[in-house]
Design a protein around this motif. Structure first.
Motif, PDB file in Angstrom:
ATOM      1  N   UNK A   1      62.065  49.873 -53.145  1.00  0.00           N
ATOM      2  CA  UNK A   1      62.752  49.114 -54.189  1.00  0.00           C
ATOM      3  C   UNK A   1      62.162  47.712 -54.289  1.00  0.00           C
ATOM      4  N   UNK A   2      62.663  46.943 -55.262  1.00  0.00           N
ATOM      5  CA  UNK A   2      62.218  45.564 -55.398  1.00  0.00           C
ATOM      6  C   UNK A   2      62.571  44.745 -54.162  1.00  0.00           C
ATOM      7  N   UNK A   3      63.735  45.032 -53.552  1.00  0.00           N
ATOM      8  CA  UNK A   3      64.115  44.300 -52.352  1.00  0.00           C
ATOM      9  C   UNK A   3      63.154  44.620 -51.210  1.00  0.00           C
ATOM     10  N   UNK A   4      62.752  45.879 -51.082  1.00  0.00           N
ATOM     11  CA  UNK A   4      61.767  46.241 -50.055  1.00  0.00           C
ATOM     12  C   UNK A   4      60.474  45.467 -50.260  1.00  0.00           C
ATOM     13  N   UNK A   5      60.024  45.411 -51.495  1.00  0.00           N
ATOM     14  CA  UNK A   5      58.790  44.693 -51.799  1.00  0.00           C
ATOM     15  C   UNK A   5      58.925  43.210 -51.483  1.00  0.00           C
ATOM     16  N   UNK A   6      60.084  42.649 -51.783  1.00  0.00           N
ATOM     17  CA  UNK A   6      60.319  41.232 -51.508  1.00  0.00           C
ATOM     18  C   UNK A   6      60.325  40.977 -49.999  1.00  0.00           C
ATOM     19  N   UNK A   7      60.990  41.858 -49.238  1.00  0.00           N
ATOM     20  CA  UNK A   7      61.031  41.691 -47.784  1.00  0.00           C
ATOM     21  C   UNK A   7      59.630  41.807 -47.202  1.00  0.00           C
ATOM     22  N   UNK A   8      58.817  42.684 -47.751  1.00  0.00           N
ATOM     23  CA  UNK A   8      57.443  42.808 -47.247  1.00  0.00           C
ATOM     24  C   UNK A   8      56.660  41.519 -47.464  1.00  0.00           C
ATOM     25  N   UNK A   9      56.917  40.812 -48.566  1.00  0.00           N
ATOM     26  CA  UNK A   9      56.268  39.522 -48.804  1.00  0.00           C
ATOM     27  C   UNK A   9      56.771  38.470 -47.816  1.00  0.00           C
ATOM     28  N   UNK A  10      58.073  38.494 -47.545  1.00  0.00           N
ATOM     29  CA  UNK A  10      58.630  37.569 -46.555  1.00  0.00           C
ATOM     30  C   UNK A  10      58.024  37.838 -45.184  1.00  0.00           C
ATOM     31  N   UNK A  11      57.870  39.120 -44.857  1.00  0.00           N
ATOM     32  CA  UNK A  11      57.322  39.490 -43.552  1.00  0.00           C
ATOM     33  C   UNK A  11      55.888  38.999 -43.405  1.00  0.00           C
ATOM     34  N   UNK A  12      55.091  39.181 -44.428  1.00  0.00           N
ATOM     35  CA  UNK A  12      53.703  38.726 -44.352  1.00  0.00           C
ATOM     36  C   UNK A  12      53.633  37.212 -44.250  1.00  0.00           C
ATOM     37  N   UNK A  13      54.481  36.523 -45.010  1.00  0.00           N
ATOM     38  CA  UNK A  13      54.512  35.061 -44.939  1.00  0.00           C
ATOM     39  C   UNK A  13      54.892  34.611 -43.536  1.00  0.00           C
ATOM     40  N   UNK A  14      55.891  35.279 -42.962  1.00  0.00           N
ATOM     41  CA  UNK A  14      56.357  34.901 -41.623  1.00  0.00           C
ATOM     42  C   UNK A  14      55.271  35.134 -40.577  1.00  0.00           C
ATOM     43  N   UNK A  15      54.709  36.323 -40.550  1.00  0.00           N
ATOM     44  CA  UNK A  15      53.740  36.675 -39.501  1.00  0.00           C
ATOM     45  C   UNK A  15      52.477  35.832 -39.571  1.00  0.00           C
ATOM     46  N   UNK A  16      52.120  35.411 -40.771  1.00  0.00           N
ATOM     47  CA  UNK A  16      50.874  34.663 -40.948  1.00  0.00           C
ATOM     48  C   UNK A  16      51.063  33.153 -40.931  1.00  0.00           C
ATOM     49  N   UNK A  17      52.263  32.701 -40.585  1.00  0.00           N
ATOM     50  CA  UNK A  17      52.546  31.265 -40.571  1.00  0.00           C
ATOM     51  C   UNK A  17      52.936  30.825 -39.158  1.00  0.00           C
ATOM     52  N   UNK A  18      52.115  30.000 -38.561  1.00  0.00           N
ATOM     53  CA  UNK A  18      52.425  29.456 -37.244  1.00  0.00           C
ATOM     54  C   UNK A  18      53.713  28.636 -37.304  1.00  0.00           C
ATOM     55  N   UNK A  19      53.917  27.918 -38.408  1.00  0.00           N
ATOM     56  CA  UNK A  19      55.105  27.076 -38.546  1.00  0.00           C
ATOM     57  C   UNK A  19      56.374  27.914 -38.611  1.00  0.00           C
ATOM     58  N   UNK A  20      56.358  29.014 -39.381  1.00  0.00           N
ATOM     59  CA  UNK A  20      57.559  29.847 -39.498  1.00  0.00           C
ATOM     60  C   UNK A  20      57.848  30.617 -38.215  1.00  0.00           C
ATOM     61  N   UNK A  21      56.812  30.946 -37.463  1.00  0.00           N
ATOM     62  CA  UNK A  21      57.021  31.667 -36.205  1.00  0.00           C
ATOM     63  C   UNK A  21      57.410  30.735 -35.056  1.00  0.00           C
ATOM     64  N   UNK A  22      56.782  29.570 -35.004  1.00  0.00           N
ATOM     65  CA  UNK A  22      56.899  28.750 -33.797  1.00  0.00           C
ATOM     66  C   UNK A  22      57.260  27.295 -34.049  1.00  0.00           C
ATOM     67  N   UNK A  23      57.476  26.915 -35.311  1.00  0.00           N
ATOM     68  CA  UNK A  23      57.629  25.510 -35.640  1.00  0.00           C
ATOM     69  C   UNK A  23      58.983  24.907 -35.301  1.00  0.00           C
ATOM     70  N   UNK A  24      59.006  23.589 -35.310  1.00  0.00           N
ATOM     71  CA  UNK A  24      60.251  22.845 -35.140  1.00  0.00           C
ATOM     72  C   UNK A  24      61.118  23.008 -36.386  1.00  0.00           C
ATOM     73  N   UNK A  25      62.359  22.531 -36.281  1.00  0.00           N
ATOM     74  CA  UNK A  25      63.304  22.676 -37.399  1.00  0.00           C
ATOM     75  C   UNK A  25      63.904  21.319 -37.738  1.00  0.00           C
ATOM     76  N   UNK A  26      63.847  20.977 -39.035  1.00  0.00           N
ATOM     77  CA  UNK A  26      64.426  19.711 -39.500  1.00  0.00           C
ATOM     78  C   UNK A  26      65.009  19.907 -40.888  1.00  0.00           C
ATOM     79  N   UNK A  27      66.219  19.397 -41.108  1.00  0.00           N
ATOM     80  CA  UNK A  27      66.848  19.479 -42.431  1.00  0.00           C
ATOM     81  C   UNK A  27      66.324  18.352 -43.309  1.00  0.00           C
TER      82      UNK A  27
END
Length: 436
Positions: free
Chosen positions: A340-366
């Motif tokens: 579905x479209x949601x599956x496709x969207x989650x797959x994009x989120x997954x690729x963004x997450x896995x390929x981003x050092x900041x999203x995997x391991x970065x600090x957090x600030x609002x």
């Protein structure tokens, strides 16, 4: 640790594969059904599968009969080897449910105690009182997990019982080449046992992953260099969905700041907890949200907040079920995955997450926080990502110092010009990778 940069996918095999609730003793090769799901799991972007219990049990899997035998309702040990081999060939690691706090009444050692009583060689494996009785009228009393006498509590202070468990874990690694364990009710396991398990698995496989089921308390007491690598993030679970239902993103952002924020007193900075929208024990996220447009935003948040994202089978296309309907409703048999479209969207989120050092391991600030929208920063020495979520049904303009002029959205791939701020479209999420 490989898991810190991974996306997990949870399967409840007895449910997915349509096994009968009661163990009927009939061997059916149902676990091979996972072979029909492995491409979907890979395409979704998951690179680790967490299997809920697969070993021989009385009913739901958490009442183990034999730690070295795949449940006959799922098939044989060779069947499971085939499944693990297929997943590994697709670059997907395998984590099994380790249920070590308790066993089922059908567990072979407990059956020996029922038969031989004081003369049983296994009487010290459990908490037994031969001068009392149980709800099953056994003529003896034993401790059951949280008063559930179908779950016989193991005595992890008994050396023979601990050695049996450790031997089983070695067997799983040797026979199935598993990559980690999710420890059921880890909050009931002693620190001594966890330390011993961690030290032992480190010798068997240097990158073996241990994640514990923790509901409350100080996670750092369990997640550390000598015990667990990670734990289930139940303390943020409610905030994830209720922030959207109440249109109050302060709830989840303040929780994340309390655990991972820049202040010195934050308790879990640098830890990688397992984040989820739902699992086999709670109401499906699609059934709990008031606004369907919020469903993809929930996943956008889970894949962007500190920790390891985990998707429960079926929820990637919006499967529904409520806890009030009973556990079997949360663990359904599903013939084949949907795309579905949601599956496709989650797959994009997954690729963004896995390929981003900041999203995997970065600090957090609002950076920006209002009831209906937020922007927060994830940053490492090598990368900076701004995450923007607008839960409202109208566009909103945010004025803030982005610290750069241009950025690339890791989800859409589009270039974004801040120009002193940004307009967030309704019901939207962006991962802006900025100049460092």
């Amino acid at each position: 640790m490989w898991a810190y940069n991974s996306v997990f996918y949870q399967i409840y095999p007895l449910g997915l594969c349509g096994a009968p609730f009661e163990n009927d003793g009939v061997c059916e090769h149902r676990i091979l059904k996972v072979l029909d799901w492995s491409e979907h799991i890979r395409d979704l972007g998951a690179d680790a599968v967490y299997f809920s219990p697969v070993f021989e049990s009385d009913t739901h899997g958490y009442n183990t009969r034999d730690y070295k035998k795949i449940d006959c309702r799922l098939g044989t040990n060779d069947d499971f080897k085939t499944v693990v081999k297929d997943l590994h060939e697709k670059g997907i690691r395998v984590v099994l449910d380790g249920v070590f706090n308790h066993v089922g009444r059908g567990f072979w050692a407990f059956r020996d105690v029922l038969k031989n009583r004081e003369n049983s060689a296994y009487k010290n494996w459990f908490y037994i009182d031969f001068n009392s009785n149980s709800n099953y009228n056994d003529g003896l009393w034993y401790e059951g997990w949280e008063g559930n006498y179908d779950l016989v509590k193991l005595n992890l202070g008994c050396e023979e019982a601990v050695c049996h468990i450790l031997d089983a874990v070695k067997y799983w690694i040797d026979e199935f080449d598993i990559d980690g364990l999710r420890l059921d009710v880890a909050y009931c396991l002693s620190h001594e046992f966890l330390k011993r398990l961690r030290a032992y698995t480190d010798t068997l496989k240097s990158d073996f992953f241990l994640v514990g089921e923790l509901l409350h308390g100080d996670y750092s007491q369990y997640v550390n260099d000598s015990e667990l690598h990670s734990c289930t993030n139940y303390q943020c679970y409610k905030g994830i969905y209720s922030s959207f239902n109440s249109m109050n993103l302060f709830e989840i952002i303040h929780s994340l700041l309390r655990f991972f924020g820049p202040e010195q007193w934050t308790t879990l900075k640098g830890k990688h907890l397992l984040n989820f929208a739902d699992n086999h024990d709670v109401t499906r996220i699609a059934s709990i949200l008031n606004e369907p447009h919020h469903l993809p935003l929930v996943y956008a948040l889970i894949f962007a907040m500190p920790g390891i994202p985990c998707v429960y089978y079926g929820s990637e296309w919006g499967e529904k079920a409520e806890k009030s309907q009973g556990d079997p409703a949360l663990r359904p048999a599903i013939d084949k995955p949907k795309e579905t479209e949601l599956c496709e969207y989650i797959s994009k989120l997954a690729e963004a997450h896995k390929n981003s050092d900041a999203l995997c391991n970065g600090s957090f600030r609002s950076v920006v926080l209002q009831n209906t929208h937020c922007i927060f920063e994830r940053k490492t020495d090598s990368e900076r990502v701004l995450v923007a979520i607008n839960a409202g049904g109208e566009s909103t303009e945010c004025h803030f110092d982005a610290g750069c002029g241009m950025a690339v959205d890791l989800i859409s791939g589009k270039t974004h010009d801040f120009g002193g701020g940004s307009i967030l479209p309704p019901y939207s999420a962006q991962y802006w990778k900025t100049e460092r």
